[in-house]
Design an enzyme around this catalytic site. Structure first.
Site, PDB file in Angstrom:
ATOM      1  N   SER A 144      -6.430  13.550   0.408  1.00 20.22           N
ATOM      2  CA  SER A 144      -5.243  14.294   0.847  1.00 20.22           C
ATOM      3  C   SER A 144      -5.018  15.410  -0.174  1.00 20.22           C
ATOM      4  O   SER A 144      -5.513  15.317  -1.305  1.00 20.22           O
ATOM      5  CB  SER A 144      -4.046  13.345   0.847  1.00 20.22           C
ATOM      6  OG  SER A 144      -2.838  14.051   0.987  1.00 20.22           O
ATOM      7  N   TYR A 157       2.472   7.046  -2.571  1.00 20.27           N
ATOM      8  CA  TYR A 157       1.395   7.673  -1.797  1.00 20.27           C
ATOM      9  C   TYR A 157       0.579   8.618  -2.683  1.00 20.27           C
ATOM     10  O   TYR A 157      -0.653   8.578  -2.679  1.00 20.27           O
ATOM     11  CB  TYR A 157       1.978   8.440  -0.607  1.00 20.27           C
ATOM     12  CG  TYR A 157       0.921   9.078   0.279  1.00 20.27           C
ATOM     13  CD1 TYR A 157       0.181   8.312   1.173  1.00 20.27           C
ATOM     14  CD2 TYR A 157       0.644  10.445   0.203  1.00 20.27           C
ATOM     15  CE1 TYR A 157      -0.797   8.887   1.986  1.00 20.27           C
ATOM     16  CE2 TYR A 157      -0.324  11.033   1.018  1.00 20.27           C
ATOM     17  CZ  TYR A 157      -1.042  10.243   1.910  1.00 20.27           C
ATOM     18  OH  TYR A 157      -2.008  10.824   2.705  1.00 20.27           O
TER      19      TYR A 157
HETATM   20  P1  NAD Z   1      -3.394   7.852  11.697  1.00 22.66           P
HETATM   21  O1  NAD Z   1      -2.242   6.933  11.558  1.00 22.66           O
HETATM   22  O2  NAD Z   1      -3.696   8.423  13.023  1.00 22.66           O
HETATM   23  O3  NAD Z   1      -4.714   7.152  11.134  1.00 22.66           O
HETATM   24  C1  NAD Z   1      -4.668   6.119  10.186  1.00 22.66           C
HETATM   25  C2  NAD Z   1      -5.315   4.895  10.792  1.00 22.66           C
HETATM   26  O4  NAD Z   1      -5.338   3.861   9.800  1.00 22.66           O
HETATM   27  C3  NAD Z   1      -4.536   4.363  12.012  1.00 22.66           C
HETATM   28  O5  NAD Z   1      -5.400   4.290  13.114  1.00 22.66           O
HETATM   29  C4  NAD Z   1      -4.074   2.988  11.552  1.00 22.66           C
HETATM   30  O6  NAD Z   1      -4.056   2.018  12.584  1.00 22.66           O
HETATM   31  C5  NAD Z   1      -5.099   2.647  10.479  1.00 22.66           C
HETATM   32  N1  NAD Z   1      -4.573   1.641   9.566  1.00 22.66           N
HETATM   33  C6  NAD Z   1      -3.448   1.699   8.813  1.00 22.66           C
HETATM   34  N2  NAD Z   1      -3.277   0.557   8.149  1.00 22.66           N
HETATM   35  C7  NAD Z   1      -4.315  -0.260   8.495  1.00 22.66           C
HETATM   36  C8  NAD Z   1      -4.685  -1.576   8.163  1.00 22.66           C
HETATM   37  N3  NAD Z   1      -3.963  -2.311   7.305  1.00 22.66           N
HETATM   38  N4  NAD Z   1      -5.824  -2.067   8.694  1.00 22.66           N
HETATM   39  C9  NAD Z   1      -6.563  -1.347   9.566  1.00 22.66           C
HETATM   40  N5  NAD Z   1      -6.264  -0.086   9.919  1.00 22.66           N
HETATM   41  C10 NAD Z   1      -5.145   0.439   9.389  1.00 22.66           C
HETATM   42  O7  NAD Z   1      -3.138   9.014  10.637  1.00 22.66           O
HETATM   43  P2  NAD Z   1      -4.160  10.102  10.020  1.00 22.66           P
HETATM   44  O8  NAD Z   1      -3.298  11.199   9.548  1.00 22.66           O
HETATM   45  O9  NAD Z   1      -5.299  10.371  10.901  1.00 22.66           O
HETATM   46  O10 NAD Z   1      -4.666   9.328   8.709  1.00 22.66           O
HETATM   47  C11 NAD Z   1      -6.024   9.248   8.331  1.00 22.66           C
HETATM   48  C12 NAD Z   1      -6.150   9.523   6.845  1.00 22.66           C
HETATM   49  O11 NAD Z   1      -5.768  10.880   6.601  1.00 22.66           O
HETATM   50  C13 NAD Z   1      -5.258   8.661   5.948  1.00 22.66           C
HETATM   51  O12 NAD Z   1      -6.023   8.201   4.845  1.00 22.66           O
HETATM   52  C14 NAD Z   1      -4.185   9.628   5.495  1.00 22.66           C
HETATM   53  O13 NAD Z   1      -3.644   9.279   4.238  1.00 22.66           O
HETATM   54  C15 NAD Z   1      -4.973  10.931   5.445  1.00 22.66           C
HETATM   55  N6  NAD Z   1      -4.160  12.153   5.465  1.00 22.66           N
HETATM   56  C16 NAD Z   1      -3.352  12.444   6.525  1.00 22.66           C
HETATM   57  C17 NAD Z   1      -2.577  13.599   6.494  1.00 22.66           C
HETATM   58  C18 NAD Z   1      -1.653  13.963   7.619  1.00 22.66           C
HETATM   59  O14 NAD Z   1      -0.819  14.870   7.439  1.00 22.66           O
HETATM   60  N7  NAD Z   1      -1.749  13.347   8.776  1.00 22.66           N
HETATM   61  C19 NAD Z   1      -2.648  14.451   5.384  1.00 22.66           C
HETATM   62  C20 NAD Z   1      -3.495  14.134   4.339  1.00 22.66           C
HETATM   63  C21 NAD Z   1      -4.252  12.972   4.385  1.00 22.66           C
END
Ligand code: NAD
Length: 263
Positions: A144, A157
């Protein structure tokens, strides 16, 4: 023909958001198959309907050693090898400062946020290690902008994503020369990213925050909030043995220019 022709990958958190877009893009790039680790059992049927026998889907908890072993075993049983692990499942803390929490809540949410964002990456790496050494493959972890800067989350976080950077660097050191280990660091992205159960925020979604898109776009140099598929090319590049052979311990920033944002 794509950059990942014949490759087999495994993506955690592949039921939604960035992970789901990576699954689709890897298959579009010619991957033979993708093992997908999801949390929500509904995503098993959805992914199977979308991608047929190109995916093997396991529903479980990324903090569980047994679930990590299970999805690696299922993936290798189906396609005989594993070339790329994408550790991606994550939770966000909705920018919760520690003074808003009781001291017990700080302790509980630390365990949950670090469990999903850090421990689970180490577990997935351990479960996949022998197969990746054999294929001389690679690991890619979703970090991130919060792996490099303050202000994109609360302390838990931001600390967890900084820890992810340390994990990538040390795994790259330990696994060289057999396995390359890299990361992708997205900035704000329109996804249903949820909060921790321990903060009572597991039903909240980042994409539901009022004004999120407009506010973040306004403060980002490139003036837009990314959609999940807009990061996926970086994962393809890092997974490609031909195009990234010399790259390890590196993180590609995909955050609209967070480093140069105006103060
Ligand atoms: P998202 O919620 O769509 O994807 C995250 C996934 O992780 C979900 O499908 C959720 O079910 C799964 N998950 C969470 N806890 C879990 C557990 N205990 N066991 C199994 N699965 C689990 O959101 P996203 O934004 O696509 O997130 C993906 C990655 O991107 C994450 O690591 C997040 O920190 C990172 N990220 C997101 C953003 C943003 O703005 N969306 C920014 C920077 C980084």
């Amino acid at each position: 023909m794509g950059w990942l022709k014949g490759q087999v990958a495994l993506v955690t958190g592949g039921g939604s958001g960035i992970g789901r877009a990576v699954v689709k893009r890897f298959l579009d790039e010619g991957a033979e198959g993708v093992g997908v680790f999801v949390r929500n059992p509904d995503h098993v049927a959805q992914l199977t309907e979308e991608h047929g026998d190109k995916v093997v889907v396991h529903a479980g908890d990324v903090r569980s050693p047994a679930d990590n072993d299970a999805i690696v075993t299922k993936t290798v049983a189906r396609w005989g090898k594993l070339d790329t692990l994408v550790g991606n499942a994550g939770v966000w803390d909705f920018m919760t400062g520690i003074e808003k929490l009781s001291i017990e809540q700080v302790a509980e949410s630390f365990v949950e946020v670090f469990g999903v964002n850090v421990l689970a990456y180490a577990l997935a790496a351990r479960a996949a290690a022998a197969h990746l050494r054999k294929s001389r493959g690679s690991m890619i972890f979703t970090l991130s902008n919060s792996a490099f800067h303050a202000g994109g989350g609360g302390p838990l976080y931001v600390a967890s994503k900084h820890a992810g950077l340390g994990l990538i660097r040390q795994l790259a050191y330990d696994f060289a020369p057999d396995v390359r280990v890299n990361g992708v660091a997205p900035g704000a992205t329109m996804t249903p990213l949820r909060g921790p159960v321990s903060l009572g925020k597991n039903e909240r979604r980042l994409s539901d925050i009022k004004g999120f898109e407009e506010n973040i776009a306004a403060s980002t140099p490139l003036k837009f909030v990314a959609q999940p598929h807009e990061h996926t090319g970086h994962y393809v590049l890092l997974a490609s043995k031909e195009n990234s052979r010399a790259t390890t311990a590196h993180v590609i920033h995909s955050d609209g220019g967070w480093d140069i944002r105006p103060l």
